[in-house]
Write an enzyme that holds these catalytic residues in place. Structure first.
Site, mmCIF file in Angstrom:
data_model
loop_
_atom_site.group_PDB
_atom_site.id
_atom_site.type_symbol
_atom_site.label_atom_id
_atom_site.label_comp_id
_atom_site.label_asym_id
_atom_site.label_seq_id
_atom_site.Cartn_x
_atom_site.Cartn_y
_atom_site.Cartn_z
ATOM 1 N N LYS A 1 0.843 -1.205 0.000
ATOM 2 C CA LYS A 1 0.000 0.000 0.000
ATOM 3 C C LYS A 1 0.876 1.252 0.000
ATOM 4 O O LYS A 1 0.634 2.195 -0.749
ATOM 5 C CB LYS A 1 -0.869 0.036 1.268
ATOM 6 C CG LYS A 1 -2.267 -0.433 1.024
ATOM 7 C CD LYS A 1 -3.162 -0.225 2.228
ATOM 8 C CE LYS A 1 -4.393 -1.091 2.022
ATOM 9 N NZ LYS A 1 -5.302 -1.141 3.113
ATOM 10 N N THR B 1 -13.419 2.323 14.745
ATOM 11 C CA THR B 1 -14.608 2.077 15.560
ATOM 12 C C THR B 1 -14.248 1.036 16.618
ATOM 13 O O THR B 1 -13.924 -0.106 16.275
ATOM 14 C CB THR B 1 -15.749 1.566 14.660
ATOM 15 O OG1 THR B 1 -15.968 2.545 13.639
ATOM 16 C CG2 THR B 1 -17.021 1.336 15.448
ATOM 17 N N GLU C 1 -15.259 8.024 13.489
ATOM 18 C CA GLU C 1 -15.420 8.539 12.120
ATOM 19 C C GLU C 1 -16.772 8.090 11.560
ATOM 20 O O GLU C 1 -17.160 6.946 11.720
ATOM 21 C CB GLU C 1 -14.266 8.020 11.256
ATOM 22 C CG GLU C 1 -14.287 8.536 9.837
ATOM 23 C CD GLU C 1 -14.481 10.042 9.760
ATOM 24 O OE1 GLU C 1 -13.669 10.792 10.313
ATOM 25 O OE2 GLU C 1 -15.480 10.482 9.159
ATOM 26 N N LEU D 1 -17.691 8.877 8.169
ATOM 27 C CA LEU D 1 -17.733 8.989 6.704
ATOM 28 C C LEU D 1 -18.298 7.724 6.071
ATOM 29 O O LEU D 1 -18.253 6.644 6.656
ATOM 30 C CB LEU D 1 -16.336 9.292 6.146
ATOM 31 C CG LEU D 1 -15.201 8.261 6.308
ATOM 32 C CD1 LEU D 1 -15.319 7.087 5.370
ATOM 33 C CD2 LEU D 1 -13.859 8.932 6.105
ATOM 34 N N ASN E 1 -24.621 3.754 14.214
ATOM 35 C CA ASN E 1 -24.630 2.734 13.163
ATOM 36 C C ASN E 1 -25.728 1.698 13.387
ATOM 37 O O ASN E 1 -26.390 1.269 12.440
ATOM 38 C CB ASN E 1 -23.266 2.040 13.081
ATOM 39 C CG ASN E 1 -22.349 2.748 12.091
ATOM 40 O OD1 ASN E 1 -22.691 3.824 11.606
ATOM 41 N ND2 ASN E 1 -21.207 2.162 11.795
ATOM 42 N N GLY F 1 -34.018 -2.680 0.046
ATOM 43 C CA GLY F 1 -33.044 -3.319 -0.843
ATOM 44 C C GLY F 1 -32.780 -4.752 -0.425
ATOM 45 O O GLY F 1 -33.569 -5.350 0.322
ATOM 46 N N GLY G 1 -24.887 -4.362 3.838
ATOM 47 C CA GLY G 1 -23.599 -5.044 3.904
ATOM 48 C C GLY G 1 -22.535 -4.025 4.238
ATOM 49 O O GLY G 1 -22.804 -3.057 4.934
ATOM 50 N N CYS H 1 -18.993 -1.909 7.831
ATOM 51 C CA CYS H 1 -19.347 -1.288 9.117
ATOM 52 C C CYS H 1 -20.625 -1.842 9.752
ATOM 53 O O CYS H 1 -20.584 -2.346 10.868
ATOM 54 C CB CYS H 1 -19.469 0.219 8.944
ATOM 55 S SG CYS H 1 -17.860 0.982 8.674
ATOM 56 N N LYS I 1 -21.984 -1.124 -2.085
ATOM 57 C CA LYS I 1 -22.714 0.082 -2.478
ATOM 58 C C LYS I 1 -21.986 0.685 -3.666
ATOM 59 O O LYS I 1 -20.851 0.285 -3.961
ATOM 60 C CB LYS I 1 -22.791 1.067 -1.314
ATOM 61 C CG LYS I 1 -21.427 1.567 -0.857
ATOM 62 C CD LYS I 1 -21.507 2.378 0.395
ATOM 63 C CE LYS I 1 -21.926 3.784 0.092
ATOM 64 N NZ LYS I 1 -21.719 4.686 1.219
HETATM 65 P P1 NAD Z 1 -9.037 -0.797 6.147
HETATM 66 O O1 NAD Z 1 -8.948 -2.247 6.336
HETATM 67 O O2 NAD Z 1 -9.349 -0.229 4.798
HETATM 68 O O3 NAD Z 1 -7.642 -0.123 6.606
HETATM 69 C C1 NAD Z 1 -6.965 -0.439 7.782
HETATM 70 C C2 NAD Z 1 -5.464 -0.274 7.516
HETATM 71 O O4 NAD Z 1 -4.733 -0.409 8.741
HETATM 72 C C3 NAD Z 1 -4.882 -1.331 6.572
HETATM 73 O O5 NAD Z 1 -4.261 -0.682 5.479
HETATM 74 C C4 NAD Z 1 -3.854 -2.085 7.435
HETATM 75 O O6 NAD Z 1 -2.731 -2.515 6.714
HETATM 76 C C5 NAD Z 1 -3.496 -1.019 8.456
HETATM 77 N N1 NAD Z 1 -2.899 -1.535 9.712
HETATM 78 C C6 NAD Z 1 -3.320 -2.540 10.503
HETATM 79 N N2 NAD Z 1 -2.511 -2.652 11.579
HETATM 80 C C7 NAD Z 1 -1.576 -1.691 11.477
HETATM 81 C C8 NAD Z 1 -0.483 -1.276 12.300
HETATM 82 N N3 NAD Z 1 -0.200 -1.887 13.459
HETATM 83 N N4 NAD Z 1 0.264 -0.243 11.891
HETATM 84 C C9 NAD Z 1 -0.006 0.380 10.727
HETATM 85 N N5 NAD Z 1 -1.035 0.057 9.912
HETATM 86 C C10 NAD Z 1 -1.814 -0.975 10.288
HETATM 87 O O7 NAD Z 1 -10.074 -0.288 7.235
HETATM 88 P P2 NAD Z 1 -11.091 0.966 7.135
HETATM 89 O O8 NAD Z 1 -12.266 0.610 6.313
HETATM 90 O O9 NAD Z 1 -10.319 2.201 6.820
HETATM 91 O O10 NAD Z 1 -11.580 1.020 8.650
HETATM 92 C C11 NAD Z 1 -10.726 1.435 9.695
HETATM 93 C C12 NAD Z 1 -11.568 1.665 10.931
HETATM 94 O O11 NAD Z 1 -12.477 2.737 10.716
HETATM 95 C C13 NAD Z 1 -12.416 0.465 11.353
HETATM 96 O O12 NAD Z 1 -12.492 0.429 12.747
HETATM 97 C C14 NAD Z 1 -13.775 0.811 10.782
HETATM 98 O O13 NAD Z 1 -14.823 0.210 11.495
HETATM 99 C C15 NAD Z 1 -13.813 2.304 10.953
HETATM 100 N N6 NAD Z 1 -14.695 3.002 10.010
HETATM 101 C C16 NAD Z 1 -14.721 2.611 8.706
HETATM 102 C C17 NAD Z 1 -15.540 3.296 7.806
HETATM 103 C C18 NAD Z 1 -15.609 2.877 6.356
HETATM 104 O O14 NAD Z 1 -16.516 3.321 5.668
HETATM 105 N N7 NAD Z 1 -14.689 2.070 5.872
HETATM 106 C C19 NAD Z 1 -16.322 4.380 8.250
HETATM 107 C C20 NAD Z 1 -16.235 4.757 9.585
HETATM 108 C C21 NAD Z 1 -15.419 4.052 10.463
#
Ligand code: NAD
Length: 437
Positions: free
Chosen positions: A35, A122, A151, A153, A211, A256, A260, A263, A324
């Site tokens: 990444k 979260t 967050e 978003l 949520n 719908g 899924g 979150c 989505k």
């Molecule tokens: P994601 O899986 O896309 O990204 C998480 C990243 O963290 C990965 O790239 C992973 O390699 C990295 N990671 C893990 N352990 C690590 C470490 N020790 N050091 C450095 N990097 C590390 O996850 P996401 O969708 O961005 O979600 C992250 C959090 O935010 C979750 O708790 C999720 O519930 C919350 N959240 C997500 C959304 C959403 O729409 N995706 C919205 C609100 C909240």
């Protein structure tokens, strides 16, 4: 301010780019070397509209950089945001906090000044307390505070949601932490975005409460859709009539195939586990989860019905795979159980998605993928719209039907006009209204 964002996934990367856009100096750190290498080459590891431009600008202005080395990110940082994943644990569905705790432990060893460590991930109530304990154990001499800044978003509209949120929630038990977080979000306060400052546990719970409420709202309208089908009413009009009432609100009333994504399923389950741990039953959340699971499994039956009960040997074209539109995210997408159930019933699956094919390949077996939706539908016995991408809602039904073996259309998103479908000779099945077959 200098900010470290740990985790450059959907939330971390968007947050990092937006904070940099507000003038902060941001370093995004991720353990995933692929990444980071992609980001350094100027390529995004995820699809999110508008994010490439925002990242490019911030990098060009030298306000945003990326590293796999947490020590580079954390050195001199005022705020460290933890934005790592919190997936459901396989054995019990509880939020898996291993990534959060591992990152916090590592950060503890690296901080070199008063630092606010913030959970943007979260995390269940009490996680901030545990992070504080483990960081104190790891570095009794360090000066830090742990805060919560959940967050809200949504993937697909993440940048707009981040830059113009309905609210920002700051949970801190320490006044210096609260002030630093208020300063971080000063550009939003100037735009009169409500910034709710509360204690850490309350902030952690606000995210789950929100949520789960939205998940309940979706399950509610989905059950209403089933009733509409039985009594001959139209769920879209029911939703419209309900949503015009300000006390209810129009959002999240689109019936719908079940929710899924990364979150709602995991957060509702994690909230349920918390409620069970504290012996406080949350029966409404529990039921909405069950309703959603059953619904996702049942949706294949609608397709099989549309094929007059004969799925064996039928060729089914799936249009839209991601959970989505406007994202490449396949986590918990309703398309997955639906496709698997159709395969079990003997159907052959062809599928198209504008952005999700690469991720779909990793989770689906025996599916033939197409970049073009019309090629996908060619020769199929039924076309099934699962994700309402703009490009799919705008499909030319005449052209679609032209190549199909049978003109059977299952529309899980009210994307197509029934009269138009009929004009092109389609037998249309839709959610929440009597079948037009
Ligand atoms: P994601 O899986 O896309 O990204 C998480 C990243 O963290 C990965 O790239 C992973 O390699 C990295 N990671 C893990 N352990 C690590 C470490 N020790 N050091 C450095 N990097 C590390 O996850 P996401 O969708 O961005 O979600 C992250 C959090 O935010 C979750 O708790 C999720 O519930 C919350 N959240 C997500 C959304 C959403 O729409 N995706 C919205 C609100 C909240």
């Amino acid at each position: 301010m200098k900010i470290a964002v740990i985790g450059t996934g959907y939330v971390g990367l968007v947050s990092a780019a937006c904070f940099a856009g507000w003038g902060h100096e941001v370093v995004g750190a991720d353990k995933d070397a692929r990444k980071i290498a992609a980001l350094r080459r100027g390529e995004l590891p995820i699809y999110e509209p508008g994010l490439d431009r925002l990242v490019d600008e911030a990098v060009a202005q030298k306000r945003l950089s990326f590293t796999t080395d947490l020590s580079i990110a954390v050195a001199g940082a005022d705020i460290v945001l933890l934005a790592v994943g919190t997936p459901p644990r396989l054995r019990d569905g509880e939020a898996d906090l291993a990534f959060v705790y591992a990152a916090a432990r590592e950060v503890a060893g690296l901080i070199d000044r008063f630092t606010v460590v913030v959970t943007k991930s979260t995390v269940p109530v009490g996680t901030g307390d545990e992070i504080e304990r483990l960081m104190t154990r790891a570095r009794p001499d360090a000066s830090f505070a742990v805060a919560s800044n959940p967050e809200f978003l949504r993937e697909g509209s993440a940048i707009g949601d981040f830059q113009r949120p309905d609210r920002v929630v700051i949970g801190a038990n320490d006044s210096r932490a609260r002030e630093l977080l208020q300063a971080l979000y000063a550009p939003l306060r100037e735009q009169n975005v409500p910034i709710l400052a509360t204690d850490r546990r309350t902030a952690e719970l606000i995210k789950y409460a929100s949520n789960a409420f939205l998940a309940v709202k979706i399950s509610y309208i989905n059950e209403m859709a089933d009733l509409c089908e039985s009594v001959g009413a139209d769920v879209r009009e029911v939703a419209l009539g309900m949503g015009l009432d300000h006390r209810i609100g129009a959002g999240f009333l689109n019936a719908g195939p079940g929710y899924g994504g990364s979150c709602f399923p995991k957060d509702t389950l994690a909230l349920l586990r918390t409620s069970q741990d504290h012996a406080v039953p949350m029966r409404i959340v529990q039921e909405s989860l069950a309703v959603n699971d059953a619904r996702k499994r049942r949706m294949a039956l609608k397709v099989i019905d549309a094929l007059d009960g004969r799925a064996e040997g039928a060729s089914v074209a799936i249009l839209g795979l991601t959970f989505k539109p406007e994202t490449d995210d396949m986590r918990e997408a309703p398309s997955i159980p639906l496709i698997e159930a159709l395969q079990r019933a003997g159907a052959r699956i062809r599928a198209h998605d504008p952005e999700g094919i690469e991720n779909a390949r990793a989770v689906l077996d025996d599916v033939e993928f197409f970049d073009d939706p019309y090629e996908c539908a060619a020769g199929a016995d039924a076309a099934v719209l699962i994700t309402d991408w703009k490009s799919l809602k705008a499909l030319d039904l005449g052209r679609l039907g032209h190549g199909m073996r049978r003109r059977v259309l299952v529309d899980f998103r009210h994307a197509f006009d029934p009269a138009e479908a009929e004009r092109h000779g389609f037998a249309l099945t839709a959610i929440g209204r009597p079948s037009e077959k």
